[in-house]
Every structure is written in C-alpha cells, then in structure tokens.
Motif scaffolding. Structure first.
Motif, PDB file in Angstrom:
ATOM      1  N   ASP A  27     -57.303 -20.731 -87.910  1.00  0.00           N
ATOM      2  CA  ASP A  27     -58.176 -19.564 -87.800  1.00  0.00           C
ATOM      3  C   ASP A  27     -59.125 -19.738 -86.629  1.00  0.00           C
ATOM      4  O   ASP A  27     -59.505 -20.861 -86.273  1.00  0.00           O
ATOM      5  CB  ASP A  27     -58.992 -19.373 -89.090  1.00  0.00           C
ATOM      6  CG  ASP A  27     -58.090 -19.143 -90.287  1.00  0.00           C
ATOM      7  OD1 ASP A  27     -57.096 -18.421 -90.122  1.00  0.00           O
ATOM      8  OD2 ASP A  27     -58.390 -19.686 -91.369  1.00  0.00           O
ATOM      9  N   ARG A  28     -59.523 -18.623 -86.085  1.00  0.00           N
ATOM     10  CA  ARG A  28     -60.431 -18.660 -84.941  1.00  0.00           C
ATOM     11  C   ARG A  28     -61.753 -19.344 -85.273  1.00  0.00           C
ATOM     12  O   ARG A  28     -62.364 -20.014 -84.444  1.00  0.00           O
ATOM     13  CB  ARG A  28     -60.673 -17.227 -84.489  1.00  0.00           C
ATOM     14  CG  ARG A  28     -61.486 -17.105 -83.222  1.00  0.00           C
ATOM     15  CD  ARG A  28     -61.701 -15.644 -82.890  1.00  0.00           C
ATOM     16  NE  ARG A  28     -62.585 -15.499 -81.767  1.00  0.00           N
ATOM     17  CZ  ARG A  28     -63.305 -14.422 -81.538  1.00  0.00           C
ATOM     18  NH1 ARG A  28     -63.241 -13.415 -82.371  1.00  0.00           N
ATOM     19  NH2 ARG A  28     -64.080 -14.342 -80.482  1.00  0.00           N
ATOM     20  N   GLU A  29     -62.227 -19.178 -86.525  1.00  0.00           N
ATOM     21  CA  GLU A  29     -63.500 -19.768 -86.927  1.00  0.00           C
ATOM     22  C   GLU A  29     -63.479 -21.290 -86.863  1.00  0.00           C
ATOM     23  O   GLU A  29     -64.521 -21.925 -86.734  1.00  0.00           O
ATOM     24  CB  GLU A  29     -63.866 -19.314 -88.348  1.00  0.00           C
ATOM     25  CG  GLU A  29     -64.245 -17.844 -88.468  1.00  0.00           C
ATOM     26  CD  GLU A  29     -63.055 -16.906 -88.329  1.00  0.00           C
ATOM     27  OE1 GLU A  29     -61.904 -17.396 -88.486  1.00  0.00           O
ATOM     28  OE2 GLU A  29     -63.259 -15.710 -88.050  1.00  0.00           O
ATOM     29  N   LEU A  81     -62.513 -23.035 -84.503  1.00  0.00           N
ATOM     30  CA  LEU A  81     -62.878 -23.481 -83.154  1.00  0.00           C
ATOM     31  C   LEU A  81     -64.274 -24.076 -83.133  1.00  0.00           C
ATOM     32  O   LEU A  81     -64.564 -24.978 -82.344  1.00  0.00           O
ATOM     33  CB  LEU A  81     -62.808 -22.300 -82.177  1.00  0.00           C
ATOM     34  CG  LEU A  81     -61.419 -21.766 -81.831  1.00  0.00           C
ATOM     35  CD1 LEU A  81     -61.543 -20.494 -80.998  1.00  0.00           C
ATOM     36  CD2 LEU A  81     -60.633 -22.819 -81.063  1.00  0.00           C
ATOM     37  N   GLU A 120     -54.701 -15.646 -78.743  1.00  0.00           N
ATOM     38  CA  GLU A 120     -56.040 -15.197 -79.141  1.00  0.00           C
ATOM     39  C   GLU A 120     -57.102 -16.273 -78.920  1.00  0.00           C
ATOM     40  O   GLU A 120     -58.293 -16.016 -79.109  1.00  0.00           O
ATOM     41  CB  GLU A 120     -56.049 -14.746 -80.608  1.00  0.00           C
ATOM     42  CG  GLU A 120     -55.739 -15.845 -81.600  1.00  0.00           C
ATOM     43  CD  GLU A 120     -54.254 -15.970 -81.893  1.00  0.00           C
ATOM     44  OE1 GLU A 120     -53.910 -16.512 -82.958  1.00  0.00           O
ATOM     45  OE2 GLU A 120     -53.448 -15.522 -81.048  1.00  0.00           O
ATOM     46  N   ILE A 121     -56.670 -17.461 -78.559  1.00  0.00           N
ATOM     47  CA  ILE A 121     -57.623 -18.543 -78.283  1.00  0.00           C
ATOM     48  C   ILE A 121     -57.738 -18.715 -76.775  1.00  0.00           C
ATOM     49  O   ILE A 121     -56.762 -19.045 -76.096  1.00  0.00           O
ATOM     50  CB  ILE A 121     -57.179 -19.866 -78.943  1.00  0.00           C
ATOM     51  CG1 ILE A 121     -57.188 -19.725 -80.460  1.00  0.00           C
ATOM     52  CG2 ILE A 121     -58.088 -21.010 -78.507  1.00  0.00           C
ATOM     53  CD1 ILE A 121     -56.715 -20.951 -81.192  1.00  0.00           C
ATOM     54  N   SER A 181     -63.130 -16.676 -76.591  1.00  0.00           N
ATOM     55  CA  SER A 181     -63.235 -16.872 -78.040  1.00  0.00           C
ATOM     56  C   SER A 181     -64.002 -18.157 -78.364  1.00  0.00           C
ATOM     57  O   SER A 181     -64.779 -18.187 -79.327  1.00  0.00           O
ATOM     58  CB  SER A 181     -61.842 -16.913 -78.668  1.00  0.00           C
ATOM     59  OG  SER A 181     -61.058 -17.947 -78.101  1.00  0.00           O
TER      60      SER A 181
END
Length: 443
Positions: A248-250, A252, A294-295, A299
């Motif tokens: 998930d992006r979170e 990161l 998406e990364i 982001s």
C-alpha cells in the motif's frame, strides 16, 4: 516521545503537573500553531514566523533544559529535514539550469558565509553585544564564521509559502530554482559549519595554519565520502524494500522513515556525515524509477510532507518556548546589523556574482536574491553554537558562556528580522518586477 521524555526529565516542576494537563497543553499549543499560521499567511509573513512568535509568547520559564539535550532533539529534526530536502531535489524539474542551481547552492552559500563572517568579525565586539567597527576589540574569528555558517541555509518552505499568494507573478522556473537551491544549500551550510569547527576549536591549538587546513580538508573529505557512499547504498536499499515489500502507498512512510534513521546512525558510526548521507539517500529515492507506476517521487514526498511540516514547526516552537527574551536584548544591535548585511549585501552578492552563468534575466535574479529567507536549519544549528563556542582556541573560559549566548541570540534576531522584513516585502517586489509597464532588464 523523545521530546516529551527530555522535557519531563529536565524539569521537576513539569513532572508534578498531571499527565492529563500536560497532554491538553501540548495539544492546545500545536493547535495554536495551526491558527497562528493561518493568520500569518493572511498578513503576508511566513507561517513559521507566527509559530516562533507564539512560542515566545508562551515562553515556558519552568523548564530547565541543557543546550546538549536540545541539540539532540535538533539533530533528530535536522536529519529528517535534510532527508526531505533530498526528496524534494527533483533533477528533472530543474533541467536546463542544474549547473546554475548548484553554483547558487554551493558557491553562493560559501560566498555569503565568508562575506557575512567577515562583516561580523569587523563589526562586532569581543562579547558580541555592541557594534565596534575595527579589529582591535573584535569577536573571535571562529565565532563570527560559525554564526555566518548557521545563517547560510535558506528555507524553501518559508519562501514558497509567502510566494503562494502572488504565484502568478513568479515564473515557474524561478520557483523550481528556489526549491532546488534551498534543498541543496542545507548540507552546504552544514559542511561550512563543520569546516569552521575543525579550524578554530581547541583541538587545533598549537598547530600551524597549513597543517590545520590539511587536517580540516582531510576530515571533510572523509565525512563527505563516507556520507556519499552510505547514502547511495541506502538509496538502493530503499528501492529494493519499496519494490519487494510495499503493498500500500501508506507503507512508504514506514520505509522512508526507517531508512532515514538507519542511514544517519550507520553513517555516524562509520565516521561519516549522517546529514550528507540522508540527503543523498533522499535524492536517490526521488530520482529512481520504481516497479509500481503509482509509486514515484511525488507519492513519497506526499506521505512524508506532514512529518516534515511537523518537524519544522517543532523547531520554531521549541526555540520560542525555551529562549529567554531578556537574553536577546544585549545582542539586539548586532543582530539588526547582521540581518542588514545578510539581506542587503551578502545574499544579493552571492546571487549576482553568478549572473553571467545565469539563464535568468536581471528581474528574476533580483527576485532570487531577495528570496533568501532563513528558517529551521539556522535555528537548529544555533544550539550547536552554544556547545562549540567554549571550545574555540584562545577564548577565556569566563568569557565563553556570555559569547555563546549572544551568538545564539544574533542568529535568532537575524532569522526573525529576515522572515519578517523579507517576508512582508516579497509579494510587493514580485508585483513590481512583473509589472508589464516596466522595461525588461536583459541578462
């Protein structure tokens, strides 16, 4: 939590306050920073200046915290700020004027520091309290250069925050340059601070100047080399972790914060510069390509932006809470003079001397020269000044505490005047320079 533990351990009076009251106070103070920031922006001054003034207004006198304890907190904060500065160094955004940006961020900081240090040495008395032009009763040269090095770094957040209200009057290329310069000149200022420290501290007593220079250059190259290599290594480790384990992006945020802390600690243990390492890692993380579309650098910056904002606000707030306003009065005349030299001489000359290599016209260069707002890094470094001033060669031990206090006060006064005066005048300058009725100034 480290901040809370330090404050609690350092002040028995604070320890007697109920936990619920402490938590309420902390929450109210940080909520107050949000409110004061909003009003500051409406007035046309940087939001961080409002936070600093809020801290001065509250000014907790019950705390008894040693400079060494605050310096630990500021080291932690500086590492995060420099890591984020690296993440904001997007080389693609400044394509076409990368060389000029590096000139400003490295050569400009060096020129500004030397000019300002020389002016402080010539203007300031031995105690740092009065203006006495000449060299007969001058402040120690090492102290002058340390103060100048503290003030070498500009603050992109403060500058772009003020410019946001006149954004349509500022060319996008100028905004990218200011952001890039502010990111790269943070480590440049820290390196100059380290050089001054190596040349003028007690460990160098009895050594000849050529020997001191060789030793300082050797230590500098060792710290830079180690920081560069470890930073690059952790940059690739970060890419590996993101490509293999981030779902998930979170997540990161977890990877980035963990890499930053490990990076700094590992480099310091190896004898390198942890600040250089975290900055280099941030640059690599921003300019690498990851497996998932998406990364990307945007982001990563987005998930870390709240922590960077919190860190910057905390530096200003802590400084305002802990500084005693009465300690600023003796250094007020010198602080005003230093601020004037910085804004009217050192910063403009450090920009305009590279005009021949600049892809910008004279109007843009004048705006760039006036956009050198100082912020969190100078305030954080000022706590190091308190510690290192007593170590200067030839400085009597009885004179060290007063000089150290006045040097920190000079930095504080310069920062607050710089943020206030330049922050208030920047929007007007932008509108004036963008006035189509005025003739174009060629470069």
């Amino acid at each position: 939590m480290e901040l809370y533990s330090t404050l609690l351990a350092s002040s028995p009076a604070l320890a007697e306050v109920p936990l619920e009251v402490q938590l309420f106070f902390i929450g109210a103070v940080y909520l107050g920073t949000l409110i004061i920031s909003r009003f500051s922006i409406r007035l046309g001054i940087p939001a961080v200046l409002g936070v600093l003034l809020l801290g001065l207004l509250i000014n907790i006198q019950v705390l008894d915290i040693r400079p060494e304890e605050v310096e630990r907190l500021q080291t932690f904060a500086l590492a995060l700020l420099l890591f984020y500065a690296g993440l904001k160094t997007d080389l693609k955004a400044i394509r076409g004027f990368l060389e000029y940006g590096l000139m400003l961020a490295i050569g400009g900081v060096a020129i500004s520091t030397l000019l300002l240090g020389g002016a402080i040495y010539w203007l300031t008395s031995e105690s740092g309290t009065t203006i006495t032009p000449g060299f007969s009763n001058a402040i120690p040269l090492g102290a002058a250069l340390l103060v100048a090095a503290c003030l070498g770094s500009t603050d992109a957040g403060a500058t772009l925050g003020v410019l946001r209200q006149v954004k349509r009057h500022v060319p996008l290329r100028v905004q990218h340059l200011l952001e890039f310069e502010s990111s790269v000149n943070d480590p440049s200022a820290l390196i100059l601070f380290s050089i001054a420290l190596s040349l003028f501290t007690v460990g160098s007593e009895g050594q000849a100047l050529p020997e001191l220079l060789i030793q300082a250059i050797s230590q500098l190259l060792q710290k830079l080399g180690s920081g560069l290599l470890v930073g690059i290594g952790f940059g690739y480790i970060a890419k590996l972790m993101i490509d293999r384990f981030v779902v998930d992006r979170e997540q990161l945020l977890i990877v980035s914060m963990s890499i930053a802390f490990m990076d700094y600690g590992c480099t310091q243990l190896l004898g390198g510069s942890g600040f250089v390492a975290v900055y280099v890692t941030g640059v690599f993380m921003t300019n690498l390509t990851y497996q998932r579309a998406e990364i990307n650098h945007e982001s990563i910056q987005e998930v870390l932006l709240p922590f960077n904002t919190m860190t910057e606000i905390s530096i200003f707030l802590i400084f305002g809470l802990l500084v005693d306003p009465s300690n600023l009065l003796p250094a007020l005349p010198v602080g005003v003079a230093v601020a004037a030299v910085l804004m009217l001489i050192a910063r403009p000359l450090s920009v305009l001397c590279f005009q021949k290599a600049s892809p910008f016209n004279w109007r843009d260069s004048l705006l760039i020269a006036w956009c050198g707002l100082r912020g969190a890094v100078p305030l954080a470094l000022s706590f190091s000044v308190i510690r290192v001033i007593p170590q200067l060669r030839g400085l009597p031990s009885e004179a060290a505490p007063l000089l150290a206090q006045n040097c920190q006060s000079i930095v504080f006064i310069t920062v607050i005047l710089n943020l206030c005066l330049q922050g208030l005048s920047l929007p007007t300058l932008c509108r004036w320079l963008s006035d189509p009725a005025k003739p174009e100034l060629s470069s």
